[in-house]
Design a protein around this motif. Structure first.
Motif, PDB file in Angstrom:
ATOM      1  N   ILE A  19       0.825  -1.205   0.000  1.00 24.83           N
ATOM      2  CA  ILE A  19       0.000   0.000   0.000  1.00 24.83           C
ATOM      3  C   ILE A  19       0.864   1.261   0.000  1.00 24.83           C
ATOM      4  O   ILE A  19       2.052   1.217   0.305  1.00 24.83           O
ATOM      5  CB  ILE A  19      -1.036   0.007   1.158  1.00 24.83           C
ATOM      6  CG1 ILE A  19      -0.356   0.080   2.520  1.00 24.83           C
ATOM      7  CG2 ILE A  19      -1.948  -1.198   1.080  1.00 24.83           C
ATOM      8  CD1 ILE A  19      -1.354   0.240   3.666  1.00 24.83           C
ATOM      9  N   THR A  20       0.237   2.355  -0.345  1.00 27.92           N
ATOM     10  CA  THR A  20       0.946   3.629  -0.369  1.00 27.92           C
ATOM     11  C   THR A  20       1.228   4.053   1.069  1.00 27.92           C
ATOM     12  O   THR A  20       0.294   4.146   1.877  1.00 27.92           O
ATOM     13  CB  THR A  20       0.059   4.680  -1.068  1.00 27.92           C
ATOM     14  OG1 THR A  20      -0.250   4.170  -2.365  1.00 27.92           O
ATOM     15  CG2 THR A  20       0.764   6.021  -1.198  1.00 27.92           C
ATOM     16  N   ALA A  78       9.617   3.930   0.998  1.00 26.81           N
ATOM     17  CA  ALA A  78       8.676   4.016  -0.128  1.00 26.81           C
ATOM     18  C   ALA A  78       7.617   2.920  -0.097  1.00 26.81           C
ATOM     19  O   ALA A  78       6.685   2.939  -0.891  1.00 26.81           O
ATOM     20  CB  ALA A  78       9.439   3.946  -1.443  1.00 26.81           C
ATOM     21  N   SER A  79       7.778   1.928   0.778  1.00 25.40           N
ATOM     22  CA  SER A  79       6.877   0.756   0.748  1.00 25.40           C
ATOM     23  C   SER A  79       6.198   0.540   2.087  1.00 25.40           C
ATOM     24  O   SER A  79       6.824   0.713   3.131  1.00 25.40           O
ATOM     25  CB  SER A  79       7.668  -0.522   0.446  1.00 25.40           C
ATOM     26  OG  SER A  79       8.360  -0.405  -0.758  1.00 25.40           O
TER      27      SER A  79
END
Lengths: 216, 289
Positions: free
Chosen positions: B156-157, B258-259
């Motif tokens: 997910i963001t 980023a993850s």
């Protein structure tokens, strides 16, 4: 009774509200018996049930579509979404476990399977979809569930492992012909009016999901 | 030094007891669910499952006919004298398949051909961890296909934060519906990477249902998820009801900025898990978590 008459009667009875009932059926199952069941009814089946999972469904349809016949005539019988635990004891196969598998995997085959084999009952767990429900409505069949994972309980009803076909598919995927006595309680989850218990519950859960997503 | 025979004997016992016996905490939770449910339909499902669990122990038969994909999580002490466990575990699984018996569930992914003995390329699945000490801890989880199929990995963001995590857990259980044999247990792995989040989620399922994450905030998240999931109303075997989920266990790891990986591992009510501890003198004990 001519088939048109049966259809008319069915349309009427689908509108009637009926109390949940308990039935004992024997294979072969007649269209009339299959059509009188409603979602929520409890059924016990005696006679012959044949296990069929993904690979067996695919092979049966491949044969029928080529104009060939499967090794057992399934007309008016019950198929069971199940991969049993079986072992040869002496000369006989014996079942050591036999609860249902997830029926949803067979959704891609079941409508056509019902149409082309003439089965009257599909036994499994976890619910099935619209294509199956539509075929059950058209051809007069029903879907009933046995509690998933109730493996030992299920084999109490198995009197004999009568036969097996397509062992080359492996134990879980082969077609096991089981002689059963009062196999149940089976819960009718799709009936020949097209009513679908699991779909109803899923629609309700979808509404509740949207509500709960607002408050987390 | 433990003999290979002694090790095999202990591992066979582990596989057998795990395949047959529903852990006590899960059985307790099922009985509690039976008390909580009001609809006759939901209660009838639970009643059958509880009876089945008791019959399996009485008759020494597998709890479920889907005896699962054999997977072992090995915590191998640096000073434990036996290192190469794969051939030993393969022998144990072959023997268990024949004797308990287990259903052969290991098939070639291309041809569909069943190996017939639950052994195949990379199966049993082994996860190794080297730990200090001279003991070997073997955790065994034979997980069925129905609940494996509804498990999910989400990347997910990160900006969605923990709310995003909660949402994907809810969506997973909603989409799973009746398919994984509810009431289910949900393992959640937050962070790590795309592979490790799933390993964390699966390992979380070794936790007892009455144990919460030691971190207070994560324990609260587990409670919140449990209550939110049970408001979906899917119920035992998806017939509708109050108990869809028996427990939620969350594990976590640091992540890449980023993850935000979220592994959601759904486990059927027939939640089979077992742990055995082998000492370097050859003695062992089976611990049902």
């Amino acid at each position: 009774m001519p088939s048109l008459g049966v259809m008319d009667l069915t349309k009427l009875s689908c509108l009637e509200v009926m109390d949940m009932a308990e039935y004992r059926l024997e294979t072969p199952i007649s269209e009339e018996d299959a059509r009188k069941l409603r979602v929520g009814d409890i059924v016990y089946i005696s006679g012959i049930i044949v296990t069929a999972r993904d690979a067996a469904h695919r092979r049966v349809l491949e044969l029928l579509n080529k104009g060939e016949k499967p090794p057992i005539d399934l007309k008016d019988l019950a198929i069971y979404h199940c991969g049993p635990v079986v072992k040869k004891v002496g000369e006989e196969w014996q079942a050591f476990g036999g609860g249902p598998t997830t029926s949803a995997r067979m959704e891609i085959f079941e409508g056509e399977f019902i149409e082309k084999t003439g089965i009257r009952a599909v036994i499994g767990k976890g619910g099935m979809g619209d294509k199956t429900a539509e075929a059950m409505k058209r051809f007069g069949a029903f879907y009933a569930t046995f509690p998933g994972g109730a493996s030992v309980l299920a084999i109490k009803a198995v009197k004999r492992v009568k036969d097996v076909f397509w062992l080359d598919l492996g134990m879980p995927e082969a077609m096991w012909v089981l002689e059963v006595e009062n196999f149940g309680p089976l819960l009718v989850a799709i009936d020949s009016c097209g009513d679908n218990l699991h779909k109803r519950i899923s629609q309700q859960a979808s509404e509740r999901l949207n509500e709960v997503l607002k408050r987390i | 030094m433990p003999s290979v025979e002694k090790l095999e004997e202990g591992l066979f016992q582990l596989v057998k007891v795990t395949s047959v016996k529903l852990p006590d905490d899960v059985l307790e939770a099922m009985k509690k669910a039976y008390e909580i449910e009001e609809s006759e339909l939901a209660r009838s499902q639970l009643k059958a499952l509880i009876k089945n669990a008791e019959l399996a122990v009485k008759e020494k038969l597998p709890l479920c006919q889907d005896t699962g994909t054999p997977a072992f999580f090995l915590e191998l002490g640096e000073d434990f004298p036996i290192r190469n466990l794969r051939p030993i575990l393969e022998r144990v699984i072959r023997k268990a398949t024949q004797e308990i018996p287990l259903r052969p569930n290991t098939v070639d992914p291309f041809t569909g051909k069943n190996s017939g003995d639950n052994v195949g390329r990379f199966v049993p699945i082994l996860h190794y961890e080297i730990v200090p000490g001279d003991e070997l801890v073997v955790k065994f989880m034979p997980k069925g296909g129905g609940s494996a199929n509804t498990s999910k990995l989400y990347m997910i963001t990160p900006g969605l934060g923990i709310r995003g995590v909660k949402e994907v857990v809810l969506r997973t259980v909603f989409e799973a519906g009746a398919k994984p044999c509810p009431p289910i247990i949900v393992g959640v792995g937050i962070g790590g990477a795309e592979d490790f989040a799933m390993v964390l989620a699966k390992k979380a399922l070794f936790r007892r249902l009455d144990e919460r994450n030691p971190d207070e905030e994560i324990a609260k998240l587990e409670e919140e998820l449990l209550s939110a999931l049970n408001s979906l109303g899917i119920g035992p075997m998806g017939v509708g009801g109050k108990v869809t989920v028996l427990g939620v266990s969350v594990e976590w790891a640091y992540r890449h900025p980023a993850s935000l990986p979220v592994g959601v591992c759904t486990m059927c009510w027939a939640s089979r898990r077992g742990i055995a501890k082998f000492r370097s003198d050859g003695s062992y004990e089976i611990i049902m978590p």
